[in-house]
Every structure is written in C-alpha cells, then in structure tokens.
Design an enzyme around this catalytic site. Structure first.
Site, PDB file in Angstrom:
ATOM      1  N   HIS A  26       0.808  -1.215   0.000  1.00  0.00           N
ATOM      2  CA  HIS A  26       0.000   0.000   0.000  1.00  0.00           C
ATOM      3  C   HIS A  26       0.848   1.275   0.000  1.00  0.00           C
ATOM      4  CE1 HIS A  26      -3.765   2.027  -0.245  1.00  0.00           C
ATOM      5  NE2 HIS A  26      -3.232   2.938   0.537  1.00  0.00           N
ATOM      6  N   TYR A  72       1.736   5.251  -2.617  1.00  0.00           N
ATOM      7  CA  TYR A  72       2.181   6.634  -2.373  1.00  0.00           C
ATOM      8  C   TYR A  72       3.537   6.888  -3.000  1.00  0.00           C
ATOM      9  CZ  TYR A  72      -1.777   6.101   0.543  1.00  0.00           C
ATOM     10  OH  TYR A  72      -3.048   5.806   0.953  1.00  0.00           O
ATOM     11  N   HIS A 113     -10.959   0.525  -9.533  1.00  0.00           N
ATOM     12  CA  HIS A 113     -10.494   1.584  -8.623  1.00  0.00           C
ATOM     13  C   HIS A 113      -9.030   1.950  -8.887  1.00  0.00           C
ATOM     14  CE1 HIS A 113      -8.590   3.254  -5.096  1.00  0.00           C
ATOM     15  NE2 HIS A 113      -7.916   2.123  -4.946  1.00  0.00           N
ATOM     16  N   PHE A 114      -8.148   0.944  -8.857  1.00  0.00           N
ATOM     17  CA  PHE A 114      -6.730   1.340  -8.847  1.00  0.00           C
ATOM     18  C   PHE A 114      -6.245   1.825 -10.210  1.00  0.00           C
ATOM     19  CE2 PHE A 114      -5.946  -3.411  -9.082  1.00  0.00           C
ATOM     20  CZ  PHE A 114      -5.281  -3.437 -10.303  1.00  0.00           C
ATOM     21  N   HIS A 115      -6.985   1.491 -11.275  1.00  0.00           N
ATOM     22  CA  HIS A 115      -6.597   2.099 -12.554  1.00  0.00           C
ATOM     23  C   HIS A 115      -6.876   3.601 -12.545  1.00  0.00           C
ATOM     24  CE1 HIS A 115      -6.011  -1.958 -14.202  1.00  0.00           C
ATOM     25  NE2 HIS A 115      -5.278  -1.352 -15.112  1.00  0.00           N
ATOM     26  N   ARG A 131     -11.956 -10.470 -10.245  1.00  0.00           N
ATOM     27  CA  ARG A 131     -10.710  -9.961 -10.804  1.00  0.00           C
ATOM     28  C   ARG A 131      -9.755 -11.136 -10.992  1.00  0.00           C
ATOM     29  NH1 ARG A 131      -7.263  -7.170  -5.891  1.00  0.00           N
ATOM     30  NH2 ARG A 131      -5.989  -6.566  -7.665  1.00  0.00           N
ATOM     31  N   ARG A 132      -8.610 -10.872 -11.623  1.00  0.00           N
ATOM     32  CA  ARG A 132      -7.545 -11.880 -11.786  1.00  0.00           C
ATOM     33  C   ARG A 132      -8.088 -13.198 -12.329  1.00  0.00           C
ATOM     34  NH1 ARG A 132      -5.543 -10.642  -5.879  1.00  0.00           N
ATOM     35  NH2 ARG A 132      -3.958  -9.069  -6.241  1.00  0.00           N
TER      36      ARG A 132
END
Lengths: 594, 50
Positions: free
Chosen positions: A223, A227, A377-379, A440-441
C-alpha cells in the site's frame, strides 16, 4: 525560486535518458499486455502468441512493467533531476550509475523470467504461487538500486543544510525525500518477504512457506507503494502545475504539511488489503482501516490547495463568479501541453480516491473484495494521475535532456483527454461488473463471458464490452503518445540540452522555515512508532495462527495442501459428503483446465 | 518550463494578501458532498443485500 542554475553533467544526462527511455520501451509491452487483458476477459482472444498464450503471463507482464518497473525508474530519474536542480548540487555520479545499472540488470532478469514463462505470479507474487529464483532476484536488484539512488541524495542535502542555515528546503526536494523515505521503510518489508521467506523456499532449503505472513509483509509494502507512485506526481502538482496554469501555489506550508503527513500515515495501513483474510484480529484490521482514512487527509488538503491555486490562475486570466475560473484554465493550449496531463490526472483521482475509501471501509470491503471493482479503482489512481503525470514529465524531461523539440504537439495535447475518456469507461465497466460479483484476476473469457460455458453471465456482458471499448481507446491514445515520444527522440537536436523545471511561486509562504515542518527526523520517528504499534499485533497474529506452511502451488497441485498443524490433527476426518463435493469440484476444475 | 511565462495572459492583477479562494472552498464542499453520496450509496447497497 532562483536556485535552478546548475546544469546536469553529460554523464548524468545520459543516465537520466537511459532511466527514462528503457522503461518507456518496456511500457510499450506493458500497455499491449493491458489491452490483451481486456480482450482475454471478454473472450475476444483466447491466446496471445506474443507472451506464450498465457493470460496470467500477460497479467504479470502488465503489472510488473507498468506498476513496478516504469514507476520506479521514473521516480529515480525524476529524483536525480529534482535534487540536483533544487539544491544546486552535483550528485556522486559513480553511485548514481551503480544504482541505474543495478536497476537495469534487475529489470532484464525479471522480464526474461516472465517471458520464459517461469514467473506467472502477477505483480503481487503471493505465495504459494512460485516463480523462478531470478524473478525475485531481479526485483531485489531494482529495489536495492533505487535505495542507492536515494542514498546519493543525502550527502549533498546535508551539505546544503550546512551552507544554508535558516533556509527552507525547497518544496520539490521535500517531496522527493518524502517519496523515498516512504519507499525505503516500506520496501524493507518486501525485502524481508523475498529474502527471508521466499528465496529459501524457492531454493528448496525449506519445504513450505507461511503464505499469510508473506501476504502481510507484501501489503506492508504494497500500500505505501501506492504513495511511492503518487508522491512524485504530487511534487509536480505542487511545484509546477500552478505556474503552468498561469498562477501561484496557494500555500507552500500546506504542501509541506501534506508531504510530511504521508511519512506518518502511508505505512500503517496495509492490512486494509487483507480485510477478508483469516488470521488477523478484527480490531487491528479496523485500526489500519482508520489510518487509511487518515492518509486520505493529505489528499483532501491537496484537493483544496490545488483548487485554490488554479482559482488564483483562473481569476488572473479573467475568470468571474464562483466557478468561472475553471473555464479560463489552459486546457487546450499547446504551449502548455503538460497542463493537460496534470489536470486530467487530478480529475481521475477524484473517482480513484473515493473508491479507495470504500475499499478501506471494513464491511463495505466485503462487497467489493476480489471483484473487478478493485482494478476499476486502482486504474483510476495508478493509471490515472500517476501514469499521466509520469508520461507528461518523461516527455518533457527527454526533450530537455536531448535539446529536441517535442513532435506532434497537438496530438500530445490530445492524448491525456482521449486516454481519460477510455480510462473512465474501462473503470466504470470493471466497477459496475465488480458490484455484480465479476471476479478480478480471472480469465472470464473462458467462462463468464463465454456463451458456450455453463458459467456464462449474460448480465455481465455490457460491462465486459464497455471495458473492451475503454481499454481500446486507452491503447490508441498510448500508441499516439509512444509515436510522439520516440519521434521526438530520433529528430535532430534543436537547441543545447538543458534540464530545467519551471518552479512555481507561492501566494502564502513564510520566509523562514516553520520549525515543525523543517526536519524529517520527528516525522520519521512518529512513523516508526506508529508502524510498530499497528503492525506488531498483526505480525503476532499471523505468526501464531496455526495454518502451518504451504508447498508450491502449481497446475499439478491446484488445491494447495496444508501441512499438518496441531489444530488440523485434532479435526475430525472429512465426511463422505465433503469428499464427494471435493471430487466434484476437482472434476469441474479439470474440465475448465482442459 | 518550456512555456511558462505566467503573466502572458494576465487579465487581472490579484492582490496576494487579500486573495480568498471562495471558488475553491465551494468546490471542496461539493467534493465532500459527492464523496458522501458515493460512500452512502455503497453503504445502502450493503444494507439492501442484507
């Protein structure tokens, strides 16, 4: 700020170009891998000859190149340039090159194992999935190389502090140091995972691996990694975007506070990726979920500070009323093409940010966990502000470092807008599908998107189709970007190479350092204390849970066998109905594999 | 940066000391309201699924 006078040496310019161009060439394959993911999942293709026909090989390639290699190389190259220019200090070139060579050797090693089909473990490389030893060694070299780059910046900074007592550290340098402080602390966890747990297991020195401990160490790193991706882009947002818009940064102090808050709150948050995992107490999952909300605070401060900075620019350009300034910003100004890469990233981050808060909300996570919502989300974070900022700055730096003019500038300006439309479509499809349970995956093209399969889900088809359209639009935008990038490189030089950034001024800036925002040390100490307090109980939980260890997971052993543990020996033997259900599942799995 | 001549399109001079970002404040409040709507829509989705 008038400190940007020292020119980079020819050797450093070459190193920076290498660190920017090599991962860009690899990114071509990573982006191709991304398109193929969408096509695989929709059932449009069933085999990809380029990466040996494997869905998971392509997914590994896509994740490792885009999320690990490209971002780390960029952060190091950008860091070298920012530290040199803001401190007006030359770096130790021998160590800078050592760092770069280690990273390149590591990347080649890792990429070759993926292409050879010996590392289909995705970028998270969760045990008991097992890759070739050289996959892990390559990753270690990339990380160690980036550490060495960080260490080369410390002596010139200390020298600068001695020479400039009572002067504020330039904000961009603060941002870069925070980026690598977070990276260094967090990557110790993944170093322990790889060197202490995985490598002895891969080499056969131990029979099994504690998968839960490995996952926990990974997310202790994984995580904060987000950042590490985001902070170099925050440096651009705070120190370059306001000037690009034609204004000033609203508050320099807010920028410093934001960066320091990231040191404290970036790391004690990883367990929110394991909210559905066994073996970790609920209270510690909840507490780390709470800290994930805390790490949203600096991003909210950033949203306000940047909006105020853009308002200042918009009003200066004649914007009236409450929101009139928004319509006066240089969205389509080719001479300020980089603005487009930053503003689109910021807009995408609005959606990426709130969906991340939903993920970190303990019970809500049950709705979205392991579904297509997550990549949706993470895209919108890593493929949004992160990649757009890095693409824009890579092109800007390459043009400056080579003294060449940027080619196809109108197309370069259009790329982030077209790309963003594609990304919004793709993420919408993934997130809506995820809410319906789309996993996913998973190569859904074989099952849920395949009308011939008993598992076919007609109600998911719309979402899958939208994902394909969105991913195709993103791919086309990236093709245009790559053409412009490499054309710029091969064209003749237009001027003498000269690396310079256009640093912004601030509306509100204290002339002397604010004491508590001047030193890194207290923030690092608070961060270490917080990491200990939040992770010691979690580590206790995962090391004392009696799950035993797991052998390698592979096609020959699709259901990982668990070593006997004291508890499992006490369990009653499985009932005949359990055994029948297990046989039935195994038969269905065999059918799927066939 | 290539391009950056901050005053080239200046229409109005702004007094830094008296500048108050009322538009940014309004934008920020709308952003929080938007976040709350999305968060609660997911929350009610959970409740609906029991």
């Amino acid at each position: 700020m008038n400190f940007d006078t020292l020119e980079l040496s020819k050797s450093m310019r070459r190193l920076l170009l290498l660190l920017l161009i090599l991962p860009m060439a690899l990114l071509v394959m990573g982006v191709y891998g991304g398109l193929m993911q969408a096509l695989f999942r929709a059932g449009i293709v069933t085999s990809d000859p380029f990466v040996g026909g494997e869905y998971y090989r392509g997914l590994t390639l896509h994740g490792v190149i885009n999320a690990l290699v490209f971002t780390t190389f960029f952060a190091v190259a950008f860091g070298h340039a920012v530290i040199t220019k803001t401190l007006n200090k030359a770096l130790n070139e021998r160590w800078a090159w050592t760092s770069g060579i280690l990273m390149i050797v590591g990347t080649v090693m890792t990429a070759l194992t993926i292409f050879a089909g010996r590392a289909d473990v995705l970028y998270t490389f969760y045990p008991p999935l097992q890759a070739d030893f050289f996959f892990y060694l390559g990753l270690v070299l990339v990380v160690v190389g980036s550490w060495i780059a960080f260490f080369t910046w410390i002596p010139p900074y200390l020298e600068w502090r001695r020479e400039n007592p009572g002067t504020k550290t330039p904000l961009a340098a603060v941002g870069i140091f925070v980026t690598f402080i977070v990276w260094f602390i967090a990557s110790i966890a993944v170093a322990v995972e790889i060197i202490v747990l995985i490598m002895p297991w891969v080499l056969g020195w131990v029979d099994g691996i504690n998968a839960m401990l490995a996952r926990t160490l990974f997310w202790m790193f994984g995580h904060p990694l987000v950042y590490f991706w985001l902070l170099p882009v925050y440096v651009m947002y705070y120190t370059m975007l306001p000037r690009l818009a034609g204004g000033k940064l609203y508050s320099d102090t807010a920028g410093r506070l934001v960066f320091f808050m990231f040191i404290v709150f970036s790391i004690p948050v990883g367990t929110h990726h394991q909210l559905m995992d066994p073996g970790i107490s609920s209270e510690w999952k909840l507490i780390q979920g709470f800290f994930t909300f805390m790490v949203a605070l600096p991003s909210l401060i950033t949203a306000f500070t940047l909006a105020a900075s853009l308002e200042y620019a918009g009003r200066k350009r004649g914007g009236k009323g409450l929101f009139g300034w928004m319509f006066k910003l240089p969205y389509f100004d080719t001479s300020r093409w980089l603005f487009a890469y930053f503003i689109t990233g910021l807009i995408l981050f609005i959606f990426g940010g709130i969906s991340g808060i939903i993920n970190a909300s303990y019970q809500m996570n049950a709705v979205v966990h392991n579904t297509a919502w997550l990549p949706g989300h993470f895209h919108m974070t890593v493929a949004g502000p992160v990649i757009l900022g890095m693409l824009g700055m890579s092109l800007y730096m390459v043009a400056k470092l080579t003294g060449k003019k940027i080619r196809m500038k109108k197309m370069v300006l259009a790329v982030p807008y077209v790309y963003s439309v594609g990304l919004l479509m793709m993420s919408w499809g993934l997130m809506r599908g995820g809410l319906q349970g789309m996993p996913r995956r998973t190569n859904t093209g074989l099952t849920y998107s395949n009308p011939d399969s008993a598992l076919y889900r007609a109600d998911w088809q719309l979402f899958t189709d939208v994902v394909v359209v969105g991913a195709s639009i993103m791919f086309l935008a990236m093709v245009v970007y790559f053409v412009a990038f490499f054309l710029t490189l091969v064209y003749r030089r237009a001027e003498e190479p000269s690396m310079s950034f256009g640093w912004t001024e601030s509306v509100h800036e204290s002339p002397t350092p604010v004491r508590w925002l001047h030193n890194f040390r207290p923030w690092v100490i608070v961060a270490l204390v917080l990491i200990f307090v939040t992770y010691a109980p979690v580590m206790y939980d995962v090391t004392t849970s009696n799950y035993g260890t797991s052998p390698r997971y592979g096609p020959d052993s699709p259901a990982p066998r668990v070593s006997p543990s004291p508890q499992s020996e006490d369990l009653p033997p499985p009932s005949s109905s359990d055994a029948e259900a297990g046989d039935e599942r195994a038969e269905r799995l065999d059918l799927l594999i066939e | 940066m290539e391009t950056q001549t901050p005053t080239d399109e200046t229409v109005e001079e702004i007094d830094d000391a008296s500048f108050f970002p009322k538009g940014a404040l309004a934008f920020f409040i709308l952003l929080i309201v938007f976040f709350a709507i999305l968060w609660f829509s997911m929350y009610f989705e959970i409740l609906a699924r029991q």
